[in-house]
Motif scaffolding. Structure first.
Motif, mmCIF file in Angstrom:
data_model
loop_
_atom_site.group_PDB
_atom_site.id
_atom_site.type_symbol
_atom_site.label_atom_id
_atom_site.label_comp_id
_atom_site.label_asym_id
_atom_site.label_seq_id
_atom_site.Cartn_x
_atom_site.Cartn_y
_atom_site.Cartn_z
ATOM 1 N N ILE A 1 0.644 -1.306 -0.029
ATOM 2 C CA ILE A 1 0.135 0.185 0.071
ATOM 3 C C ILE A 1 1.029 1.235 0.402
ATOM 4 O O ILE A 1 0.977 2.059 -0.852
ATOM 5 N N GLU A 2 1.891 1.271 0.894
ATOM 6 C CA GLU A 2 2.954 2.422 1.062
ATOM 7 C C GLU A 2 3.308 2.483 -0.384
ATOM 8 O O GLU A 2 3.444 3.894 -0.849
ATOM 9 N N ALA A 3 3.496 1.584 -1.444
ATOM 10 C CA ALA A 3 4.320 1.944 -2.557
ATOM 11 C C ALA A 3 3.238 2.362 -3.560
ATOM 12 O O ALA A 3 3.782 3.083 -4.158
ATOM 13 N N LEU A 4 1.519 2.226 -3.059
ATOM 14 C CA LEU A 4 0.785 2.453 -3.854
ATOM 15 C C LEU A 4 0.554 4.085 -3.694
ATOM 16 O O LEU A 4 0.267 4.552 -4.887
ATOM 17 N N ILE A 5 1.029 5.206 -2.548
ATOM 18 C CA ILE A 5 0.557 6.080 -2.348
ATOM 19 C C ILE A 5 1.977 6.714 -2.601
ATOM 20 O O ILE A 5 1.675 7.686 -3.478
ATOM 21 N N TYR A 6 2.982 6.277 -2.530
ATOM 22 C CA TYR A 6 4.000 6.994 -3.457
ATOM 23 C C TYR A 6 4.367 6.905 -5.173
ATOM 24 O O TYR A 6 4.630 7.516 -5.799
ATOM 25 N N GLY B 1 6.398 -3.224 -11.193
ATOM 26 C CA GLY B 1 5.615 -4.187 -10.049
ATOM 27 C C GLY B 1 5.162 -3.611 -8.499
ATOM 28 O O GLY B 1 4.633 -4.613 -7.652
ATOM 29 N N VAL B 2 4.686 -2.458 -8.763
ATOM 30 C CA VAL B 2 3.808 -2.449 -7.411
ATOM 31 C C VAL B 2 2.338 -2.679 -7.562
ATOM 32 O O VAL B 2 1.969 -3.420 -6.925
ATOM 33 N N ILE B 3 2.031 -2.897 -8.894
ATOM 34 C CA ILE B 3 0.274 -3.826 -8.594
ATOM 35 C C ILE B 3 0.968 -4.807 -10.062
ATOM 36 O O ILE B 3 1.543 -4.884 -10.913
ATOM 37 N N THR B 4 0.400 -5.958 -9.624
ATOM 38 C CA THR B 4 0.978 -7.412 -11.080
ATOM 39 C C THR B 4 -0.668 -7.290 -12.354
ATOM 40 O O THR B 4 -0.658 -8.104 -12.588
ATOM 41 N N TYR B 5 -1.573 -6.840 -11.396
ATOM 42 C CA TYR B 5 -2.923 -7.133 -12.541
ATOM 43 C C TYR B 5 -2.858 -6.718 -13.821
ATOM 44 O O TYR B 5 -2.056 -5.962 -14.271
ATOM 45 N N PRO C 1 -1.570 -2.762 6.811
ATOM 46 C CA PRO C 1 -1.918 -1.064 5.825
ATOM 47 C C PRO C 1 -0.208 0.008 6.188
ATOM 48 O O PRO C 1 0.378 -0.794 7.083
ATOM 49 N N PRO C 2 -0.473 1.136 5.728
ATOM 50 C CA PRO C 2 0.344 1.837 6.246
ATOM 51 C C PRO C 2 0.536 2.074 6.847
ATOM 52 O O PRO C 2 -0.053 2.602 7.518
#
Length: 163
Positions: free
Chosen positions: A5-10, A23-27, A81-82
Motif C-alpha cells: 500500500i505504501e508503494a502505491l501511495i508513492y 511491480g507495484v501492481i501485478t494485475y 496497511p501503511p
C-alpha cells in the motif's frame, strides 16, 4: 495476493504502465471506465482496493482501501496497511494519531442509508502533498480510507464543511 500500500501511495501521479513495470501492481487487467468519464478504474476486490486513473495518460490519481466491507461479513483487510494505520481503527484513534481533520461532515441519513462521519486530513512525508479521506461507519469505526494527490482535490469531491 498482497499489495504494498505504501508503494502505491508513492506511485500517485505515475502512469498505469509505470505501476506495472515497477511491480507495484501485478494485475494485467487494464483499468476501465464508462465512455465520456474522465477516469478509468481498477477494482481489486480481493485485495480490498479501488484504484482510479485519469483517462488522459492513465495517470494514477486515487486509491481507496476498504477496511470494512458491506457485502462480506467479518471482512479483514488483506494487506498490511501503511504505518501508522491498523486493520481496525476508531475515530478517536484516528484523531489521536493524525490530529483533528482539516474538514469533516457529521453522520447523516440519506434515503434509508446511514452514513457515518467523513473526515479529510493532509498527510506529510510523501513525494507530493497527499490528502487522506477517512469514512466511518455509524459506530465510528473506519470503513474506508482514500488517498489522492492534494492537487486533485476538488470541493465538490469531498463536499465537506468546516469541522
Amino acid at each position: 495476493m498482497t499489495v504494498n500500500i505504501e508503494a502505491l501511495i508513492y506511485s500517485l501521479e505515475k502512469s498505469y504502465p509505470e505501476l506495472i513495470d515497477n511491480g507495484v501492481i501485478t494485475y494485467k487487467t487494464e483499468p476501465k471506465g464508462y465512455a465520456g468519464s474522465p477516469n478509468l478504474n481498477l477494482e481489486m476486490a480481493k485485495e480490498g482496493l479501488f484504484l482510479s486513473f485519469r483517462r488522459d495518460g492513465k495517470i494514477f490519481n486515487e486509491m481507496t482501501l476498504y477496511i470494512q466491507h458491506d457485502k462480506v461479513k467479518n471482512w479483514i483487510f488483506p494487506n498490511k496497511p501503511p504505518l501508522p494505520l491498523q486493520s481496525k481503527m476508531s475515530r478517536k484513534w484516528v484523531h489521536e494519531t493524525f490530529g483533528l481533520p482539516d474538514k469533516s461532515i457529521p453522520p447523516r441519513m440519506i434515503g434509508t442509508t446511514m452514513f457515518g462521519w467523513v473526515e479529510r486530513f493532509s498527510i506529510d512525508g510523501f513525494h507530493i502533498p497527499v490528502t487522506m479521506r477517512v469514512a466511518y461507519d455509524s459506530d465510528e469505526l473506519v470503513k474506508s480510507i482514500t488517498y489522492m494527490p492534494t492537487s486533485e482535490l476538488r470541493w465538490q469531491y469531498f463536499n465537506l464543511t468546516s469541522s
